[in-house]
Design a protein around this motif. Structure first.
Motif, short mmCIF file in Angstrom:
data_model
loop_
_atom_site.label_atom_id
_atom_site.label_comp_id
_atom_site.label_asym_id
_atom_site.label_seq_id
_atom_site.Cartn_x
_atom_site.Cartn_y
_atom_site.Cartn_z
N MET A 192 0.89 -1.15 -0.09
CA MET A 192 -0.04 -0.16 -0.08
C MET A 192 1.03 1.31 0.06
O MET A 192 1.83 1.34 0.65
N THR A 193 0.67 2.01 -0.92
CA THR A 193 1.48 3.39 -1.11
C THR A 193 0.76 4.21 0.07
O THR A 193 -0.35 4.60 0.21
N LEU A 194 1.84 4.73 0.93
CA LEU A 194 1.73 5.90 1.72
C LEU A 194 1.42 7.37 1.23
O LEU A 194 1.95 7.63 0.22
N LYS A 195 0.12 7.86 1.76
CA LYS A 195 -0.26 9.33 1.07
C LYS A 195 0.00 10.21 2.34
O LYS A 195 -0.06 9.95 3.37
N VAL A 196 0.15 11.44 1.76
CA VAL A 196 0.24 12.58 2.80
C VAL A 196 -0.95 12.62 3.70
O VAL A 196 -0.90 13.00 5.15
N SER A 197 -1.91 12.09 3.32
CA SER A 197 -3.23 12.23 4.12
C SER A 197 -3.33 10.97 5.33
O SER A 197 -4.13 11.31 6.24
N ASP A 198 -2.38 10.36 5.24
CA ASP A 198 -2.25 8.92 6.11
C ASP A 198 -1.23 9.58 7.48
O ASP A 198 -1.61 9.12 8.35
N ILE A 199 -0.50 10.63 7.02
CA ILE A 199 0.42 11.07 8.00
C ILE A 199 0.15 12.52 8.68
O ILE A 199 0.39 12.75 9.79
N GLY A 200 -0.54 13.35 7.90
CA GLY A 200 -0.80 14.74 8.21
C GLY A 200 0.18 15.72 8.18
O GLY A 200 1.72 15.36 8.08
N GLU A 201 -0.19 16.95 8.57
CA GLU A 201 0.83 18.01 8.26
C GLU A 201 1.95 17.99 9.32
O GLU A 201 3.08 18.33 8.89
N LYS A 202 1.82 17.54 10.66
CA LYS A 202 2.79 17.58 11.80
C LYS A 202 3.95 16.77 11.23
O LYS A 202 5.27 17.05 11.34
N GLU A 203 3.71 15.55 10.67
CA GLU A 203 4.64 14.71 10.08
C GLU A 203 5.45 15.06 8.95
O GLU A 203 6.50 14.96 8.65
N LEU A 204 4.71 15.82 8.09
CA LEU A 204 5.48 16.31 6.89
C LEU A 204 6.27 17.54 7.22
O LEU A 204 7.58 17.71 6.92
N ILE A 205 5.85 18.34 8.09
CA ILE A 205 6.80 19.46 8.79
C ILE A 205 8.08 18.58 9.27
O ILE A 205 9.16 19.03 9.28
N SER A 206 7.95 17.50 10.08
CA SER A 206 8.89 16.97 10.71
C SER A 206 9.90 16.43 9.70
O SER A 206 11.21 16.55 9.95
N TYR A 207 9.60 15.79 8.34
CA TYR A 207 10.23 15.43 7.44
C TYR A 207 11.18 16.50 7.07
O TYR A 207 12.37 16.42 6.90
N ILE A 208 10.45 17.68 6.98
CA ILE A 208 11.30 18.80 6.28
C ILE A 208 12.33 19.20 7.08
O ILE A 208 13.41 19.66 6.82
N LEU A 209 11.91 19.31 8.55
CA LEU A 209 13.04 19.84 9.64
C LEU A 209 14.01 18.84 9.76
O LEU A 209 15.40 19.35 9.74
N SER A 210 13.89 17.43 9.39
CA SER A 210 15.01 16.44 9.27
C SER A 210 15.93 16.64 8.23
O SER A 210 17.10 16.26 8.29
N LYS A 211 15.39 17.47 7.28
CA LYS A 211 16.34 17.83 6.03
C LYS A 211 17.11 19.17 6.00
O LYS A 211 17.82 19.31 5.03
N SER A 212 17.02 19.86 7.10
CA SER A 212 17.79 20.94 7.13
C SER A 212 18.07 21.48 8.69
O SER A 212 17.06 21.71 9.42
N LYS A 213 19.28 21.71 8.84
CA LYS A 213 19.69 22.05 10.31
C LYS A 213 19.76 23.42 10.54
O LYS A 213 19.61 24.21 11.47
N ASP A 214 19.24 24.20 9.38
CA ASP A 214 19.15 25.73 9.60
C ASP A 214 17.66 26.08 9.90
O ASP A 214 17.48 27.48 10.15
N ILE A 215 16.49 25.26 9.88
CA ILE A 215 15.16 25.81 10.34
C ILE A 215 14.89 25.61 11.80
O ILE A 215 15.44 24.76 12.38
N VAL A 216 14.65 26.66 12.12
CA VAL A 216 13.96 27.09 13.75
C VAL A 216 12.87 26.51 13.69
O VAL A 216 11.73 26.82 13.06
N PRO A 217 12.54 25.27 14.56
CA PRO A 217 11.24 24.67 14.69
C PRO A 217 10.59 25.40 15.64
O PRO A 217 9.79 25.01 16.76
#
Length: 304
Positions: A1-26
């Motif tokens: 089953m392919t995971l969709k963004v609706s399966d994880i929600g906004e908070k998890e998407l933001i967490s992934y973005i944060l993990s990719k940049s050490k320059d972002i202040v959470p």
């Protein structure tokens, strides 16, 4: 089953973005050192079908686009510096309606004393407004830096907009839903008074408290201190709505929730709704004295 963004929600998407940049202040905004102060920057996107409730005028759409961004500046205790507007419009939108949107943006910029300094335009199937607000602040307020024993406070009432989304006509509830205001001056005042943490209530008080909670500390708030009126409770009952659910989990209040020492000289209108403790839980004491753990739930993009 392919995971969709609706399966994880906004908070998890933001967490992934944060993990990719050490320059972002959470936090509510980006913070960039600039000379002897800090550049505070934030952007928020509003989509017609998602963020503009029924009955909202084109003028109010433009005004809200500024408010949601200035609200983030307020949460940091920042002085506004400038506003950038990116707007995408359907080809068949009437020019008069476009002008009303821009009039709302300009009026809001004047209201918050933040000049409109640039932006971009494009085409889309519906109205999309993305704003970027810039500010300056020597010592920005952060979300998760409360101390044990601090008071938990609000700059204003919560839940009014949430109820307004379910009502029609002109009343205090629909006014908050259709023309929310950001407490920019209050944000600067609580920062100057030594607040220990703050954030703006966009996704609901409960969700924001979980964002603010420091490791190993807890929050206790009191239903009685939320001062939910009998009128509010009756309207909710008539509509088959849970009044505490609206007040805690819907959001769009754009008030600030902040923590501050009991010994403070804050000179604005605010209410104390609880205190920071060592329980490592986020709880509410109900009117009848029952203590409940508050559910970690609020507005979440992608998840219905």
């Amino acid at each position: 089953m392919t995971l969709k963004v609706s399966d994880i929600g906004e908070k998890e998407l933001i967490s992934y973005i944060l993990s990719k940049s050490k320059d972002i202040v959470p936090d509510d905004t980006a913070i960039t050192e600039l000379n002897d102060t800090n550049l505070i920057s934030t952007c928020d996107m509003l989509i017609e079908s998602k963020h503009f409730p029924k009955g909202m005028s084109y003028f109010q759409m433009g005004f809200k686009a500024v408010t949601v961004n200035v609200s983030d500046l307020a949460a940091m205790g920042s002085e506004p510096l400038g506003f950038l507007l990116a707007i995408a419009l359907p080809k068949d939108l009437e020019v008069d309606n476009f002008r009303q949107i821009i009039n709302g943006v300009v009026e809001a910029c004047s209201f918050y004393n933040i000049p409109l300094i640039g932006g971009d335009t494009n085409e889309a199937d519906e109205i999309i407004i993305s704003g970027t607000a810039l500010g300056l602040c020597d010592a920005p307020l952060m979300k998760d830096t409360a101390n044990e024993g601090d008071l938990i406070c609000l700059t204003g009432d919560i839940g009014l907009a949430a109820l307004g989304f379910n009502l029609e006509g002109e009343n205090v509830y629909t006014e908050h839903a259709l023309r929310p205001l950001a407490p920019i001056n209050e944000g600067k005042a609580i920062n100057n008074a030594g607040a220990t943490s703050a954030t703006d209530i966009t996704d609901g008080l409960a969700s924001e408290l979980y964002e603010m909670k420091p490791d190993s500390l807890g929050f206790m708030i009191y239903e009685e201190k939320l001062e939910i009126s009998d009128e509010y409770k009756k309207i909710c009952s008539d509509l088959g709505l849970n009044y505490l659910d609206l007040a805690l989990h819907v959001g769009e209040d754009f008030e600030l929730v902040f923590t501050i020492s009991k010994d403070n000289d804050l000179d604005i209108n605010y209410s104390v709704i609880g205190e920071v403790n060592s329980t490592d839980k986020i709880e509410i004491t109900l009117i009848d004295g029952e203590v409940r753990e508050i559910e970690k739930r609020g507005y979440n993009h992608y998840v219905s």
